[in-house]
Scaffold this motif. Structure first.
Motif, PDB file in Angstrom:
ATOM      1  N   ALA A 174       0.754  -1.284   0.151  1.00  0.00           N
ATOM      2  CA  ALA A 174       0.084   0.051  -0.136  1.00  0.00           C
ATOM      3  C   ALA A 174       0.914   1.143  -0.178  1.00  0.00           C
ATOM      4  O   ALA A 174       0.421   2.352  -0.526  1.00  0.00           O
ATOM      5  N   THR A 175       2.096   1.353   0.486  1.00  0.00           N
ATOM      6  CA  THR A 175       2.893   2.241   0.533  1.00  0.00           C
ATOM      7  C   THR A 175       3.207   2.698  -1.006  1.00  0.00           C
ATOM      8  O   THR A 175       3.281   3.954  -1.192  1.00  0.00           O
ATOM      9  N   LEU A 176       3.417   1.879  -1.747  1.00  0.00           N
ATOM     10  CA  LEU A 176       3.505   2.031  -3.173  1.00  0.00           C
ATOM     11  C   LEU A 176       2.399   2.605  -4.011  1.00  0.00           C
ATOM     12  O   LEU A 176       2.417   3.453  -5.060  1.00  0.00           O
ATOM     13  N   ALA A 177       1.168   2.703  -3.345  1.00  0.00           N
ATOM     14  CA  ALA A 177      -0.077   3.120  -4.112  1.00  0.00           C
ATOM     15  C   ALA A 177      -0.510   4.609  -3.978  1.00  0.00           C
ATOM     16  O   ALA A 177      -1.671   4.853  -3.719  1.00  0.00           O
ATOM     17  N   HIS A 178       0.611   5.312  -4.274  1.00  0.00           N
ATOM     18  CA  HIS A 178       0.223   6.786  -4.219  1.00  0.00           C
ATOM     19  C   HIS A 178       1.034   7.327  -5.516  1.00  0.00           C
ATOM     20  O   HIS A 178       2.257   7.066  -5.473  1.00  0.00           O
ATOM     21  N   PRO A 179       0.521   8.037  -6.226  1.00  0.00           N
ATOM     22  CA  PRO A 179       1.299   8.703  -7.327  1.00  0.00           C
ATOM     23  C   PRO A 179       2.405   9.517  -7.072  1.00  0.00           C
ATOM     24  O   PRO A 179       3.421   9.343  -7.828  1.00  0.00           O
ATOM     25  N   VAL A 180       2.469  10.200  -5.953  1.00  0.00           N
ATOM     26  CA  VAL A 180       3.682  11.060  -5.556  1.00  0.00           C
ATOM     27  C   VAL A 180       5.023   9.903  -4.997  1.00  0.00           C
ATOM     28  O   VAL A 180       5.834  10.198  -5.532  1.00  0.00           O
ATOM     29  N   ARG A 181       4.440   8.955  -4.128  1.00  0.00           N
ATOM     30  CA  ARG A 181       5.563   7.896  -3.949  1.00  0.00           C
ATOM     31  C   ARG A 181       5.985   7.095  -5.248  1.00  0.00           C
ATOM     32  O   ARG A 181       7.185   6.986  -5.328  1.00  0.00           O
ATOM     33  N   GLY A 182       5.115   6.982  -6.243  1.00  0.00           N
ATOM     34  CA  GLY A 182       5.384   6.493  -7.307  1.00  0.00           C
ATOM     35  C   GLY A 182       6.665   7.237  -7.994  1.00  0.00           C
ATOM     36  O   GLY A 182       7.446   6.794  -8.512  1.00  0.00           O
ATOM     37  N   ALA A 183       6.375   8.225  -8.251  1.00  0.00           N
ATOM     38  CA  ALA A 183       6.965   9.355  -8.813  1.00  0.00           C
ATOM     39  C   ALA A 183       8.344   9.509  -8.199  1.00  0.00           C
ATOM     40  O   ALA A 183       9.362   9.728  -8.807  1.00  0.00           O
ATOM     41  N   ILE A 184       8.354   9.433  -6.768  1.00  0.00           N
ATOM     42  CA  ILE A 184       9.676   9.675  -6.059  1.00  0.00           C
ATOM     43  C   ILE A 184      10.592   8.389  -6.285  1.00  0.00           C
ATOM     44  O   ILE A 184      11.609   8.520  -6.407  1.00  0.00           O
ATOM     45  N   LEU A 185       9.967   7.157  -6.150  1.00  0.00           N
ATOM     46  CA  LEU A 185      10.808   5.865  -6.584  1.00  0.00           C
ATOM     47  C   LEU A 185      11.213   5.766  -7.683  1.00  0.00           C
ATOM     48  O   LEU A 185      12.527   5.532  -7.853  1.00  0.00           O
ATOM     49  N   ARG A 186      10.410   6.187  -8.661  1.00  0.00           N
ATOM     50  CA  ARG A 186      11.061   6.139 -10.079  1.00  0.00           C
ATOM     51  C   ARG A 186      12.245   7.110 -10.166  1.00  0.00           C
ATOM     52  O   ARG A 186      13.483   6.538 -10.816  1.00  0.00           O
ATOM     53  N   ARG A 187      11.865   8.356  -9.633  1.00  0.00           N
ATOM     54  CA  ARG A 187      13.216   9.394  -9.569  1.00  0.00           C
ATOM     55  C   ARG A 187      14.469   8.776  -8.757  1.00  0.00           C
ATOM     56  O   ARG A 187      15.616   8.965  -9.337  1.00  0.00           O
ATOM     57  N   LEU A 188      14.015   8.255  -7.943  1.00  0.00           N
ATOM     58  CA  LEU A 188      15.130   7.756  -6.883  1.00  0.00           C
ATOM     59  C   LEU A 188      15.884   6.591  -7.507  1.00  0.00           C
ATOM     60  O   LEU A 188      17.233   6.323  -7.473  1.00  0.00           O
ATOM     61  N   LEU A 189      15.469   5.862  -8.589  1.00  0.00           N
ATOM     62  CA  LEU A 189      16.283   4.745  -9.304  1.00  0.00           C
ATOM     63  C   LEU A 189      17.185   5.193 -10.281  1.00  0.00           C
ATOM     64  O   LEU A 189      17.984   4.667 -10.712  1.00  0.00           O
ATOM     65  N   ASP A 190      16.978   6.871 -10.503  1.00  0.00           N
ATOM     66  CA  ASP A 190      17.972   7.222 -11.344  1.00  0.00           C
ATOM     67  C   ASP A 190      19.254   7.759 -10.484  1.00  0.00           C
ATOM     68  O   ASP A 190      20.258   7.701 -10.918  1.00  0.00           O
ATOM     69  N   SER A 191      19.027   8.324  -9.438  1.00  0.00           N
ATOM     70  CA  SER A 191      20.126   8.933  -8.545  1.00  0.00           C
ATOM     71  C   SER A 191      19.353   9.292  -7.124  1.00  0.00           C
ATOM     72  O   SER A 191      18.226   9.687  -7.131  1.00  0.00           O
ATOM     73  N   PRO A 192      20.209   9.207  -6.056  1.00  0.00           N
ATOM     74  CA  PRO A 192      19.801   9.554  -4.661  1.00  0.00           C
ATOM     75  C   PRO A 192      19.215  10.991  -4.865  1.00  0.00           C
ATOM     76  O   PRO A 192      19.949  12.047  -5.732  1.00  0.00           O
TER      77      PRO A 192
END
Length: 157
Positions: free
Chosen positions: A80-98
């Motif tokens: 459920a932690t993943l089920a928010h669009p902002v958190r999804g966007a943050i995770l996707r961004r953090l996969l690029d770099s810290p």
């Protein structure tokens, strides 16, 4: 044996060890593909990926009975932690770099540092990210493959 021959032999042994470490338990390799042998009644996922933030190798296997008998509540909370669009966007961004909370706001992923910290805190509590020195956040290496597996599992099969 000449130094160059010794170095070549060491590199060949290292390459063989790395190939064996990437092979899931109960599997053999056929070229670059894994052939699952005798994994029994279980669920397996694995990956070897490169993202902008780095390299991650991971393998997980669980017996089906263990998964069916487990209390799913903590797993569903983490999901459920993943089920928010902002958190999804943050995770996707953090996969690029810290990134820091300020950087996430500057890049338009959060409307304020308070909002950024709220979502970063939720992702951290769920075990998806960790805080590095200097206040920068990154996806935990052990969570990269599970995260991408979840995304792949939600494709229209």
């Amino acid at each position: 044996m000449e130094l160059e021959d010794r170095l070549t032999a060491i590199e060949e042994r290292l390459a063989a060890l790395e190939r064996s470490e990437r092979t899931p338990t109960g599997a053999s390799t056929s070229g670059d593909l894994w052939v699952l042998d005798n994994i029994g009644d279980s669920v397996v996922f694995a990956g070897d990926v490169h993202t902008g933030a780095g390299h991650a190798q991971y393998q997980w296997q669980r017996p089906t009975e263990m998964l069916l008998d487990a209390d799913w509540a903590p797993h569903l909370d983490r999901l459920a932690t993943l089920a928010h669009p902002v958190r999804g966007a943050i995770l996707r961004r953090l996969l690029d770099s810290p990134a820091s909370a300020t950087e996430l706001v500057d890049e338009g992923l959060a409307t304020s540092t308070g909002t950024a910290y709220h979502h970063l805190g939720t992702l951290h509590a769920g075990g998806w990210i960790s805080k590095e020195m200097g206040g920068r956040w990154s996806v935990r290496t052990a969570r990269v493959i599970p995260l991408l597996t979840i995304i792949a599992a939600t494709e229209d099969h």
